[in-house]
Motif scaffolding. Sequence first.
Motif, PDB file in Angstrom:
ATOM      1  N   ASN A   5       0.712  -0.970  -0.184  1.00 17.58           N
ATOM      2  CA  ASN A   5      -0.058  -0.284   0.262  1.00 17.58           C
ATOM      3  C   ASN A   5       0.839   1.505  -0.207  1.00 17.58           C
ATOM      4  OD1 ASN A   5      -1.428   2.122   1.016  1.00 17.58           O
ATOM      5  ND2 ASN A   5      -2.554   0.861   2.467  1.00 17.58           N
ATOM      6  N   PRO A   6       0.523   1.941  -1.158  1.00 18.85           N
ATOM      7  CA  PRO A   6       1.621   3.283  -1.045  1.00 18.85           C
ATOM      8  C   PRO A   6       1.518   4.080  -0.253  1.00 18.85           C
ATOM      9  CG  PRO A   6       0.457   3.375  -2.747  1.00 18.85           C
ATOM     10  CD  PRO A   6      -0.234   1.589  -2.241  1.00 18.85           C
ATOM     11  N   ASP A   7      -0.043   4.337   0.878  1.00 24.63           N
ATOM     12  CA  ASP A   7      -0.133   4.921   1.479  1.00 24.63           C
ATOM     13  C   ASP A   7      -0.009   4.957   3.069  1.00 24.63           C
ATOM     14  OD1 ASP A   7      -1.947   7.015  -0.058  1.00 24.63           O
ATOM     15  OD2 ASP A   7      -3.222   5.904  -0.142  1.00 24.63           O
ATOM     16  N   ASP A   8       0.627   3.270   3.196  1.00 26.06           N
ATOM     17  CA  ASP A   8       1.179   3.172   3.984  1.00 26.06           C
ATOM     18  C   ASP A   8       2.581   3.056   4.466  1.00 26.06           C
ATOM     19  OD1 ASP A   8       1.539   1.612   6.740  1.00 26.06           O
ATOM     20  OD2 ASP A   8       0.861  -0.523   6.548  1.00 26.06           O
ATOM     21  N   LEU A   9       2.954   4.045   4.996  1.00 19.21           N
ATOM     22  CA  LEU A   9       4.991   4.944   5.155  1.00 19.21           C
ATOM     23  C   LEU A   9       4.775   3.882   6.301  1.00 19.21           C
ATOM     24  CD1 LEU A   9       7.052   5.819   3.523  1.00 19.21           C
ATOM     25  CD2 LEU A   9       6.673   8.248   5.412  1.00 19.21           C
ATOM     26  N   ARG A  13       8.589   1.630   5.502  1.00 17.86           N
ATOM     27  CA  ARG A  13       9.400   1.850   5.979  1.00 17.86           C
ATOM     28  C   ARG A  13      10.084   0.588   6.380  1.00 17.86           C
ATOM     29  NH1 ARG A  13       8.957   8.002   8.208  1.00 17.86           N
ATOM     30  NH2 ARG A  13       8.933   8.851   6.439  1.00 17.86           N
ATOM     31  N   GLU A  14       9.659  -0.127   6.770  1.00 12.47           N
ATOM     32  CA  GLU A  14       9.758  -1.570   7.259  1.00 12.47           C
ATOM     33  C   GLU A  14       9.961  -2.732   6.554  1.00 12.47           C
ATOM     34  OE1 GLU A  14       7.979  -5.289  10.985  1.00 12.47           O
ATOM     35  OE2 GLU A  14       6.427  -3.821  10.144  1.00 12.47           O
ATOM     36  N   ALA A  15      10.062  -2.761   5.653  1.00 21.10           N
ATOM     37  CA  ALA A  15      10.416  -3.525   4.350  1.00 21.10           C
ATOM     38  C   ALA A  15      11.817  -3.225   3.661  1.00 21.10           C
ATOM     39  CB  ALA A  15       9.223  -3.617   3.745  1.00 21.10           C
ATOM     40  N   SER A  16      11.538  -2.100   3.805  1.00 16.48           N
ATOM     41  CA  SER A  16      12.822  -1.147   2.950  1.00 16.48           C
ATOM     42  C   SER A  16      13.567  -1.804   4.303  1.00 16.48           C
ATOM     43  CB  SER A  16      12.541   0.307   3.136  1.00 16.48           C
ATOM     44  OG  SER A  16      12.065   0.710   1.966  1.00 16.48           O
ATOM     45  N   ASP A  17      13.346  -1.467   5.919  1.00 14.59           N
ATOM     46  CA  ASP A  17      15.045  -1.966   6.478  1.00 14.59           C
ATOM     47  C   ASP A  17      15.322  -3.400   6.336  1.00 14.59           C
ATOM     48  OD1 ASP A  17      16.426  -1.419   8.355  1.00 14.59           O
ATOM     49  OD2 ASP A  17      15.008  -2.251   9.554  1.00 14.59           O
ATOM     50  N   VAL A  18      15.545  -4.154   5.648  1.00 12.98           N
ATOM     51  CA  VAL A  18      16.352  -5.720   5.320  1.00 12.98           C
ATOM     52  C   VAL A  18      16.299  -5.754   5.951  1.00 12.98           C
ATOM     53  CG1 VAL A  18      17.498  -6.472   3.327  1.00 12.98           C
ATOM     54  CG2 VAL A  18      15.323  -5.125   2.567  1.00 12.98           C
ATOM     55  N   LEU A  19      17.886  -5.200   6.281  1.00 18.25           N
ATOM     56  CA  LEU A  19      18.910  -5.867   7.509  1.00 18.25           C
ATOM     57  C   LEU A  19      18.180  -5.656   9.113  1.00 18.25           C
ATOM     58  CD1 LEU A  19      21.854  -4.710   6.025  1.00 18.25           C
ATOM     59  CD2 LEU A  19      21.412  -6.596   5.679  1.00 18.25           C
ATOM     60  N   ALA A  20      17.064  -4.741   9.201  1.00 13.90           N
ATOM     61  CA  ALA A  20      16.543  -4.396  10.728  1.00 13.90           C
ATOM     62  C   ALA A  20      17.289  -3.526  11.240  1.00 13.90           C
ATOM     63  CB  ALA A  20      16.803  -6.406  11.372  1.00 13.90           C
ATOM     64  N   LEU A  21      17.730  -2.877  10.743  1.00 12.88           N
ATOM     65  CA  LEU A  21      18.972  -1.772  11.347  1.00 12.88           C
ATOM     66  C   LEU A  21      18.527  -0.919  12.487  1.00 12.88           C
ATOM     67  CD1 LEU A  21      20.781   0.010   8.385  1.00 12.88           C
ATOM     68  CD2 LEU A  21      21.377  -2.271   9.588  1.00 12.88           C
ATOM     69  N   ASP A  22      17.443  -1.006  12.096  1.00 14.95           N
ATOM     70  CA  ASP A  22      16.503   0.044  13.777  1.00 14.95           C
ATOM     71  C   ASP A  22      16.762  -1.008  14.861  1.00 14.95           C
ATOM     72  OD1 ASP A  22      14.689   1.723  13.592  1.00 14.95           O
ATOM     73  OD2 ASP A  22      12.824   1.374  14.373  1.00 14.95           O
ATOM     74  N   HIS A 277       5.797   6.059  -5.756  1.00 17.15           N
ATOM     75  CA  HIS A 277       4.969   7.306  -7.438  1.00 17.15           C
ATOM     76  C   HIS A 277       4.075   5.733  -7.503  1.00 17.15           C
ATOM     77  CE1 HIS A 277       4.356   9.209 -11.249  1.00 17.15           C
ATOM     78  NE2 HIS A 277       4.646   8.259 -11.115  1.00 17.15           N
ATOM     79  N   ALA A 278       5.977   4.742  -7.167  1.00 21.77           N
ATOM     80  CA  ALA A 278       5.991   3.445  -8.535  1.00 21.77           C
ATOM     81  C   ALA A 278       4.612   2.331  -8.428  1.00 21.77           C
ATOM     82  CB  ALA A 278       7.194   2.624  -8.288  1.00 21.77           C
ATOM     83  N   LEU A 279       4.284   2.792  -6.839  1.00 24.54           N
ATOM     84  CA  LEU A 279       3.735   1.472  -6.577  1.00 24.54           C
ATOM     85  C   LEU A 279       1.976   2.463  -7.099  1.00 24.54           C
ATOM     86  CD1 LEU A 279       4.359   0.522  -3.258  1.00 24.54           C
ATOM     87  CD2 LEU A 279       3.799  -1.026  -4.523  1.00 24.54           C
ATOM     88  N   ARG A 280       1.603   3.230  -7.334  1.00 23.33           N
ATOM     89  CA  ARG A 280       0.874   3.917  -7.961  1.00 23.33           C
ATOM     90  C   ARG A 280      -0.012   4.027  -9.439  1.00 23.33           C
ATOM     91  NH1 ARG A 280       1.796   7.918  -4.021  1.00 23.33           N
ATOM     92  NH2 ARG A 280       0.586   8.166  -1.456  1.00 23.33           N
ATOM     93  N   ARG A 281       1.050   4.608 -10.082  1.00 20.02           N
ATOM     94  CA  ARG A 281       1.440   4.933 -11.366  1.00 20.02           C
ATOM     95  C   ARG A 281       1.461   3.411 -12.009  1.00 20.02           C
ATOM     96  NH1 ARG A 281       0.782   8.221 -15.461  1.00 20.02           N
ATOM     97  NH2 ARG A 281       1.890   8.798 -17.408  1.00 20.02           N
ATOM     98  N   GLU A 282       0.395   3.376 -12.887  1.00 20.55           N
ATOM     99  CA  GLU A 282      -0.158   1.801 -14.054  1.00 20.55           C
ATOM    100  C   GLU A 282       0.214   2.690 -14.964  1.00 20.55           C
ATOM    101  OE1 GLU A 282      -4.242   0.395 -13.454  1.00 20.55           O
ATOM    102  OE2 GLU A 282      -3.545   0.111 -11.187  1.00 20.55           O
ATOM    103  N   GLN A 283       1.389   1.707 -15.790  1.00 20.57           N
ATOM    104  CA  GLN A 283       1.624   1.672 -17.284  1.00 20.57           C
ATOM    105  C   GLN A 283       0.805  -0.098 -17.848  1.00 20.57           C
ATOM    106  OE1 GLN A 283       2.307   5.402 -19.641  1.00 20.57           O
ATOM    107  NE2 GLN A 283       0.647   4.879 -17.985  1.00 20.57           N
ATOM    108  N   PHE A 284       0.839  -0.263 -18.997  1.00 19.99           N
ATOM    109  CA  PHE A 284      -0.032  -1.382 -19.636  1.00 19.99           C
ATOM    110  C   PHE A 284       0.247  -1.886 -19.114  1.00 19.99           C
ATOM    111  CE2 PHE A 284       4.543   1.268 -20.570  1.00 19.99           C
ATOM    112  CZ  PHE A 284       3.800   0.743 -22.577  1.00 19.99           C
ATOM    113  N   GLY A 285      -1.485  -2.209 -18.104  1.00 22.09           N
ATOM    114  CA  GLY A 285      -2.165  -2.513 -17.107  1.00 22.09           C
ATOM    115  C   GLY A 285      -2.300  -2.820 -16.104  1.00 22.09           C
ATOM    116  N   ARG A 286      -1.117  -1.818 -15.393  1.00 25.70           N
ATOM    117  CA  ARG A 286      -0.531  -2.475 -13.776  1.00 25.70           C
ATOM    118  C   ARG A 286       0.660  -1.490 -13.365  1.00 25.70           C
ATOM    119  NH1 ARG A 286       3.828  -7.040 -14.855  1.00 25.70           N
ATOM    120  NH2 ARG A 286       3.941  -7.591 -12.392  1.00 25.70           N
TER     121      ARG A 286
END
Length: 397
Positions: A5-9, A13-22, A277-286
């Motif tokens: 969900n692009p609105d669930d920042l 952020r949790e997913a982007s912290d791949v190494l669990a640096l937090d 933006h990439a999660l919201r923007r649709e081109q070529f049907g996705r």
Amino acid sequence: MEPRNPDDLAALREASDVLALDALLTPQERATRDRVRAFVDAEIRPHIADWFDRGHFPAELAPAFGELGVLGMTLEGYGCPGRSAVEYGLAALELEAGDSGLRTFVSVQGSLAMGSIHRWGSEEQKREWLPRMAAGEVIGAFGLTEPTAGSDPSSMKTFARRDGSDWVLSGAKRWIGLASIAQLVVVWAQTDDGVRGFLVPTGAQGFGIRVLEPKGSMRASVQTELTFDDVRLPADAVLEGVRGLRGPFSALNEARYGIVWGALGAGRDSYEAALRHALRREQFGRPIAGFQLTQQKLVDMVVELQKGALLALHIGRAKDAGTLRPEQVSLGKLNNVREAIAIAREARTILGGDGVLLEHSPIRHAANLESVRTYEGTDEVHTLVLGQHLTGIGAFR
């Protein structure tokens, strides 16, 4: 697996912290980060595009920065916050996620101006200036760079001569942040006894200030050129605790440390803008986030952000332990700014044509980071610092 969900920042952020640096941060460090992040979200983010567009620095926020506790953040006593280096780094990261110009204000005020007074000033100077500067009631600047002396400050021409018990200051400085809105500038000048630091009120007779504009970078900040036409200063204007370039260099190293963290903020904010933006923007049907080339760009950004965060945290822990060396700061500044610029530029490509609009942050961050890349030591200077460390041979001349 469902698209994120692009609105669930928070989830992004949790997913982007791949190494669990937090998890490597203490509760106190996370609390400081979250407090500064909330300030940026409330006081900076809603207005920054307009400030950047108009070339406006919000000086009215200085007392709020003081209340937030980020001015002279690592300094002890005299009304200063006395927080850890890692806490300051996290604050710098969040501030620069808002804008490099606002993080630069905190750096010039705290690391350069206040840091010089705290380390090299007399007891009277510390008591007179530091409490008001920590509160944001007085704004300070730092005058080292000159029109013909940037990477080589030893060639500075600004000179202070003795005249009885007074000092008389003559010369010029360039690319001096905040001076047009400051009440005090720490000016470094040659003397018959080597380089000395002086506390110069901006209202002193013979002191000229010209704002450098228009600019394509750091537009929500202030840079100036200073001239000194026989500015007369009393004997107690000098910083008695230091002679030579180690005075300004010690302050610069503090500022460079903040950049190691701050650049990550600009990079992270650019990445998050691109991801949402990439999660919201649709081109070529996705959503374009579902295409391999876009995913490669996002992955490359996260890899560098995670590596940069590990680097910054390692440097911060060393600073808190008192073991940090100058070449380590050079490595951190060189790497993290260089990678943050690359991230901001690549993030702009994901945004497509909309990426040139200031409602999206990457193009603003990319422009600002060109200045960050230049000040407090260019890429070339930090490369040669590291080269000298590796080879034992200085290549500056």
